[in-house]
Design an enzyme around this catalytic site. Structure first.
Site, PDB file in Angstrom:
ATOM      1  N   HIS A 200       8.212  -6.456  -2.839  1.00 27.46           N
ATOM      2  CA  HIS A 200       7.046  -7.202  -3.315  1.00 27.46           C
ATOM      3  C   HIS A 200       7.397  -8.566  -3.898  1.00 27.46           C
ATOM      4  O   HIS A 200       6.506  -9.311  -4.303  1.00 27.46           O
ATOM      5  CB  HIS A 200       6.302  -6.384  -4.380  1.00 27.46           C
ATOM      6  CG  HIS A 200       5.589  -5.200  -3.817  1.00 27.46           C
ATOM      7  ND1 HIS A 200       4.760  -4.395  -4.566  1.00 27.46           N
ATOM      8  CD2 HIS A 200       5.554  -4.689  -2.567  1.00 27.46           C
ATOM      9  CE1 HIS A 200       4.267  -3.429  -3.802  1.00 27.46           C
ATOM     10  NE2 HIS A 200       4.750  -3.589  -2.586  1.00 27.46           N
ATOM     11  N   ASP A 252       1.935  -8.349  -6.239  1.00 25.60           N
ATOM     12  CA  ASP A 252       1.019  -7.654  -7.138  1.00 25.60           C
ATOM     13  C   ASP A 252       0.711  -8.467  -8.384  1.00 25.60           C
ATOM     14  O   ASP A 252      -0.002  -7.988  -9.278  1.00 25.60           O
ATOM     15  CB  ASP A 252       1.605  -6.297  -7.564  1.00 25.60           C
ATOM     16  CG  ASP A 252       1.803  -5.360  -6.381  1.00 25.60           C
ATOM     17  OD1 ASP A 252       1.206  -5.621  -5.326  1.00 25.60           O
ATOM     18  OD2 ASP A 252       2.553  -4.376  -6.522  1.00 25.60           O
ATOM     19  N   ASP A 287       8.181   1.774 -10.896  1.00 22.58           N
ATOM     20  CA  ASP A 287       8.067   2.209  -9.504  1.00 22.58           C
ATOM     21  C   ASP A 287       9.364   1.782  -8.831  1.00 22.58           C
ATOM     22  O   ASP A 287       9.557   0.606  -8.525  1.00 22.58           O
ATOM     23  CB  ASP A 287       6.859   1.573  -8.820  1.00 22.58           C
ATOM     24  CG  ASP A 287       6.730   2.001  -7.362  1.00 22.58           C
ATOM     25  OD1 ASP A 287       7.556   2.814  -6.904  1.00 22.58           O
ATOM     26  OD2 ASP A 287       5.800   1.524  -6.686  1.00 22.58           O
ATOM     27  N   GLU A 336       8.221   6.410 -10.710  1.00 22.43           N
ATOM     28  CA  GLU A 336       7.657   6.696  -9.380  1.00 22.43           C
ATOM     29  C   GLU A 336       8.743   6.567  -8.324  1.00 22.43           C
ATOM     30  O   GLU A 336       9.520   5.606  -8.338  1.00 22.43           O
ATOM     31  CB  GLU A 336       6.523   5.700  -9.110  1.00 22.43           C
ATOM     32  CG  GLU A 336       5.783   5.878  -7.804  1.00 22.43           C
ATOM     33  CD  GLU A 336       4.670   4.846  -7.650  1.00 22.43           C
ATOM     34  OE1 GLU A 336       4.378   4.460  -6.498  1.00 22.43           O
ATOM     35  OE2 GLU A 336       4.102   4.419  -8.670  1.00 22.43           O
ATOM     36  N   ASP A 361       5.056   8.949  -4.434  1.00 25.53           N
ATOM     37  CA  ASP A 361       4.294   8.047  -3.565  1.00 25.53           C
ATOM     38  C   ASP A 361       4.840   8.169  -2.147  1.00 25.53           C
ATOM     39  O   ASP A 361       4.282   8.872  -1.309  1.00 25.53           O
ATOM     40  CB  ASP A 361       4.389   6.617  -4.073  1.00 25.53           C
ATOM     41  CG  ASP A 361       3.650   5.620  -3.165  1.00 25.53           C
ATOM     42  OD1 ASP A 361       2.858   6.072  -2.316  1.00 25.53           O
ATOM     43  OD2 ASP A 361       3.861   4.409  -3.302  1.00 25.53           O
ATOM     44  N   LYS A 386      -3.399   6.985  -3.000  1.00 27.84           N
ATOM     45  CA  LYS A 386      -3.721   5.779  -2.233  1.00 27.84           C
ATOM     46  C   LYS A 386      -4.678   6.190  -1.126  1.00 27.84           C
ATOM     47  O   LYS A 386      -4.276   6.855  -0.168  1.00 27.84           O
ATOM     48  CB  LYS A 386      -2.448   5.148  -1.654  1.00 27.84           C
ATOM     49  CG  LYS A 386      -1.510   4.626  -2.744  1.00 27.84           C
ATOM     50  CD  LYS A 386      -0.245   4.023  -2.165  1.00 27.84           C
ATOM     51  CE  LYS A 386       0.607   3.382  -3.257  1.00 27.84           C
ATOM     52  NZ  LYS A 386       1.887   2.840  -2.733  1.00 27.84           N
ATOM     53  N   SER A 413      -4.177   4.368  -7.198  1.00 30.26           N
ATOM     54  CA  SER A 413      -3.347   3.193  -6.935  1.00 30.26           C
ATOM     55  C   SER A 413      -3.945   2.228  -5.927  1.00 30.26           C
ATOM     56  O   SER A 413      -4.571   2.621  -4.952  1.00 30.26           O
ATOM     57  CB  SER A 413      -1.962   3.645  -6.441  1.00 30.26           C
ATOM     58  OG  SER A 413      -1.147   2.531  -6.124  1.00 30.26           O
ATOM     59  N   ARG A 415      -2.998  -1.186  -3.315  1.00 33.25           N
ATOM     60  CA  ARG A 415      -1.928  -1.484  -2.369  1.00 33.25           C
ATOM     61  C   ARG A 415      -1.539  -2.948  -2.534  1.00 33.25           C
ATOM     62  O   ARG A 415      -2.283  -3.733  -3.116  1.00 33.25           O
ATOM     63  CB  ARG A 415      -2.371  -1.239  -0.914  1.00 33.25           C
ATOM     64  CG  ARG A 415      -2.840   0.168  -0.604  1.00 33.25           C
ATOM     65  CD  ARG A 415      -1.868   1.269  -0.993  1.00 33.25           C
ATOM     66  NE  ARG A 415      -0.518   1.106  -0.517  1.00 33.25           N
ATOM     67  CZ  ARG A 415      -0.042   1.624   0.626  1.00 33.25           C
ATOM     68  NH1 ARG A 415      -0.848   2.334   1.403  1.00 33.25           N
ATOM     69  NH2 ARG A 415       1.209   1.462   0.976  1.00 33.25           N
ATOM     70  N   CYS A 416      -0.406  -3.335  -1.981  1.00 35.07           N
ATOM     71  CA  CYS A 416       0.003  -4.737  -2.125  1.00 35.07           C
ATOM     72  C   CYS A 416      -0.925  -5.649  -1.336  1.00 35.07           C
ATOM     73  O   CYS A 416      -1.132  -6.804  -1.696  1.00 35.07           O
ATOM     74  CB  CYS A 416       1.452  -4.922  -1.713  1.00 35.07           C
ATOM     75  SG  CYS A 416       1.768  -4.673   0.021  1.00 35.07           S
ATOM     76  N   LYS A 437      -3.192   2.110 -11.375  1.00 38.73           N
ATOM     77  CA  LYS A 437      -2.330   0.932 -11.216  1.00 38.73           C
ATOM     78  C   LYS A 437      -2.984   0.020 -10.196  1.00 38.73           C
ATOM     79  O   LYS A 437      -3.238   0.428  -9.055  1.00 38.73           O
ATOM     80  CB  LYS A 437      -0.897   1.309 -10.824  1.00 38.73           C
ATOM     81  CG  LYS A 437      -0.748   2.194  -9.609  1.00 38.73           C
ATOM     82  CD  LYS A 437       0.715   2.524  -9.305  1.00 38.73           C
ATOM     83  CE  LYS A 437       1.457   1.365  -8.711  1.00 38.73           C
ATOM     84  NZ  LYS A 437       2.791   1.762  -8.169  1.00 38.73           N
TER      85      LYS A 437
END
Length: 474
Positions: A200, A252, A287, A336, A361, A386, A413, A415-416, A437
């Protein structure tokens, strides 16, 4: 057809008379408005049209947006997208035409909605969420939703959920709670991304993100304040240590200073928490996304470094020892994906230590079969939810029920690759997941979720309950 025949065919005289009598009984101050609303409610709500299009997500990558129409209005939803898709999750359908959007286009998914899904769902009642979702699953006929595309199915499923709430004249989170049978609504603790790494961000940090959880706040509104203040203190600290270039952000919205070790990032975050005055009220989560730097059975913590003097390989046992030590030094309450997605053995071993929440995840991919296996084998103790990994609202509800029955934590959650759609905010409240999140307390597509939660808390008023110290199991 004569006027009288038209009136008789549609029973208009009787319907209008009923509406007038209802207005009289109610002593309506505005009888015309009352009659209009009364007549409208008498019309059975059905899906009349579905129109999909290709839009861009927060990364500039195409995704699917849907406008679903009923005789009560139009309801819009968009599918989020992750950095990569796993083999155990529902399939995101992409065009694969490298001449357009580098192969990332979603015109096939859009076409599937406009030509196939629309035909199947027009005429259905939007309040019947499970029937709508099942109709799309039956139309797709594949286990991973690969024919229509999970991105196509999910966008329609969310839009239908919004239409169902409107038909019932209740907030979206209340409709979701009704669908799931949940009666006690809870505002989740936000896990704000403050340091970004991994895939990310462009720094050398191997782990994907470091988050802060304001578990000591008394309300969601106060949690947002605490998160925002800490985020800005962190920015000032990074400028002091690394200059303004250190304040570049990841996908993010978390800061991405050029750091390479877990402890560098955690030290920065702890210092920011202390400077903000919340040392006893804010906890830390990580994470790790360890699958991204797992090579064989070892983990290369320097996998992003361009000038490595030697690869920094760690065994799973080394990683377990590292996490254990970090949890002793820092107020870490959740980790995570501490190991590779298929390393059930070491994930289970680390979970058994009882040091912190261990969230799955990549390990689970929101896949019911993998989640059931993890529950049966005590592999982890929290689900990262997700919705695009599952594909429908109904299946997301079922996944949360499965996790809650096992006394697991649930992290709703983002997503990016996000959009301005705030659906997961209502989902987190409606399912009382206790944790959400959605990225940093910055950037519009992230704030859309946090700001919606502020509105929900205001709307609930005295009935609003913030998860706080009870963030893990609701």
């Amino acid at each position: 057809m004569s006027v009288q025949e038209y009136l008789d065919k549609h029973l208009l005289s009787r319907k209008i008379e009923d509406a007038v009598n209802a207005a009289v009984r109610a002593k309506a101050p505005d009888p015309v408005l009352f009659i209009s609303n009364h007549t409208r409610k008498a019309v059975r709500c059905v899906i009349t049209k579905i129109k999909a299009r290709q839009i861009l997500d927060s990364r500039g990558v195409p995704t699917v947006e849907v406008d679903l129409y009923t005789n009560k209005g139009m309801f819009r939803a968009a599918a989020p997208s992750g950095t990569s898709s796993g083999m155990y999750e529902a399939l995101e359908l992409r065009d694969g035409d490298n001449g357009k959007y580098l192969g990332k286009g979603v015109s096939r998914a859009v076409k599937n909605i406009n030509e196939k899904v629309s035909e199947a769902l027009v005429g259905m009642d939007p309040t019947l969420q499970s029937q709508i979702d099942q109709a799309m699953i039956d139309l797709d006929k594949t286990e991973n939703k690969g024919e229509l595309g999970a991105n196509a199915i999910l966008a329609v499923s969310i839009a239908a959920c919004k239409a169902g709430a409107a038909e019932k004249e209740v907030p979206l989170y209340k409709h979701i709670a009704d669908l799931s049978g949940i009666t006690s609504l809870v505002l989740p603790v936000p896990a704000f991304t403050v340091i970004s790494g991994g895939k990310h961000a462009g720094n050398n940090l191997s782990i994907q993100e470091i988050m802060i959880l304001p578990v000591g706040a008394n309300s969601f509104e106060e949690a947002v304040q605490m998160g925002s203040e800490t985020y800005h203190h962190l920015k000032a600290i990074i400028i002091e240590k690394y200059g303004r270039n250190g304040c570049n952000v990841g996908e993010d919205g978390g800061f991405a200073p050029n750091i390479s070790s877990f402890t560098e990032g955690l030290d920065l975050v702890k210092q920011a928490i202390d400077r903000a005055g919340y040392s006893e009220r804010i906890k830390i989560a990580m994470d790790v996304a360890a699958t991204d730097f797992c090579i064989g059975t070892k983990y290369d913590l320097d996998y992003k470094s361009p000038n490595k003097s030697g690869q920094n390989f760690k065994t799973a046992e080394d990683m377990t020892e590292l996490y254990t030590e970090l949890c002793k030094v820092y107020p870490i309450v959740s980790i995570e994906d501490p190991f590779d997605k298929d390393d059930w053995e070491h994930t289970k071993l680390f979970t058994s230590l009882g040091i912190c929440q261990v969230a799955g995840d990549d390990l689970l991919m929101s896949n019911p079969k993998r989640t059931e296996k993890a529950i049966d084998e005590f592999t982890c103790n929290a689900l990262v939810l997700k919705v695009n990994q599952i594909g429908t609202v109904t299946e997301a509800i079922e996944a949360v029920k499965l996790a809650k029955d096992a006394n697991w934590g649930v992290v709703t959650s983002h997503r990016c690759g996000e959009t301005e759609d705030s659906f997961i905010a209502d989902l987190a409240v409606g399912l009382s997941t206790g944790q959400i999140k959605a990225g940093a307390p910055s950037r519009g597509e992230r704030l859309a979720k946090y700001n919606q939660l502020l509105r929900i808390e205001e709307e609930l008023g005295d009935q609003a309950v913030y998860a706080g110290e009870n963030w893990r199991v609701q």
